[in-house]
Write an enzyme that holds these catalytic residues in place. Structure first.
Site, PDB file in Angstrom:
ATOM      1  CD  GLU A 164      12.308   4.613  14.136  1.00  0.00           C
ATOM      2  OE1 GLU A 164      11.368   3.864  14.077  1.00  0.00           O
ATOM      3  OE2 GLU A 164      13.395   4.246  14.434  1.00  0.00           O
ATOM      4  CE  LYS A 219      12.057   1.381  11.633  1.00  0.00           C
ATOM      5  NZ  LYS A 219      12.859   0.115  12.370  1.00  0.00           N
TER       6      LYS A 219
END
Length: 297
Positions: free
Chosen positions: A178, A215
């Site tokens: 992420e 993500k």
């Protein structure tokens, strides 16, 4: 790695619920839920009890089902607690059919070169072993932040994400990498394009049988990450809400084909500790349905 869970994450419709607020963000999450700091003061144990009660209420709600939700990301303390007498991850998978993930980062270092890399993660190998062997976790999530465009900083952040991802994969887990781009970055689109190039280089260097997830902030250029979604080494690409309201995030998400949500604050938007069960479940159901519809658009 559970092949049934892997197949679900790779192909099933739905989105990922992020229930992973950690110590630093817990007061804000509780405040949004209608619980002020005066309810626990300096008592951290009480604070974490209250946030676990909130998460338990969400997880056990009849609105929280595998029909719309693929997976849930847990804070370590949530993983170590129980829901209705079962370890949280086991409850999610065995009772709900929802795949459990674990947030493993320990927060962000100070900004340098327009990025905030992850702080060191002491005891990571032990945590990963416990997550697999004792808690039946499928994957992990690790967040860092790109504050604005910077060639050196973005290169560093992607290198760190993939190095940590290698360690996670070696432990038998699927990492969600992420590298968030701040939605307020002055050069957001340029930062995302550079981020894309760096991620592309790292994915191309992976073995053919490697499995990762990403993500990412919903990009300014729709479908910027479509090639990641098509890559067999990428199980799924999910999007964070990043400070957008749920309505804004859903609208932006619909512009990106096959990109699905992994929302935290936007998922819980409108929930309140003082709501009756009927009000709570209705609000959560509406939230889940709207995010699901945006994720399958």
């Amino acid at each position: 790695m559970d092949t049934q869970q892997l197949e679900r994450m790779h192909t099933a419709p739905g989105f990922v619920a992020a229930l992973d607020q950690s110590g630093g963000s817990t007061p804000k999450a509780l405040r949004a839920y209608g619980i002020e700091e005066s309810a626990y003061g300096d008592d951290k144990d009480r604070m974490f009890d209250l946030v676990h009660e909130m998460r338990t209420r969400i997880i056990t709600s009849p609105a929280f089902t595998s029909e719309h939700i693929l997976a849930a990301i847990l804070f370590e303390m949530t993983m170590d607690r129980e829901v209705e007498g079962m370890p949280t991850a086991d409850f999610l998978w065995q009772r709900k059919g929802i795949v459990p993930f674990l947030k493993i980062d320990k927060g962000l270092a100070d900004e340098d070169n327009h990025v905030k890399v992850m702080k060191p993660i002491p005891g990571l190998d032990e945590l990963l072993h416990r997550a697999v062997e004792d808690k039946h976790i499928f994957g992990t999530k690790e967040r860092s932040v790109i504050v604005d465009y910077d060639e050196v900083g973005i290169g560093r952040i992607v290198d760190q994400q993939f190095e940590l991802g290698d360690q996670v994969r070696a432990a038998g887990l699927v990492p969600i990498l992420e590298p968030e781009v701040d939605i307020h970055a002055a050069r957001k689109q340029e930062a995302e394009e550079l981020l894309h190039r760096h991620i592309r280089e790292h994915i191309d260097a992976l073995d053919d049988d490697a499995q990762i997830m990403l993500k990412l902030t919903i990009p300014s250029q729709p479908d910027l990450y479509a090639d990641f979604i098509d890559d067999p080494r990428v199980v799924r690409v999910v999007a964070l809400s990043g400070g957008y309201s749920r309505e804004q995030a859903n609208e932006l998400l619909t512009q990106n084909h096959r990109l699905i949500a992994s929302f935290s604050r936007a998922l819980a938007e409108g929930l309140d500790a003082k709501q009756s069960d009927e009000e709570f479940n209705s609000t959560l159901e509406n939230s889940i349905d709207s995010i699901y519809q945006a994720s399958i658009a």
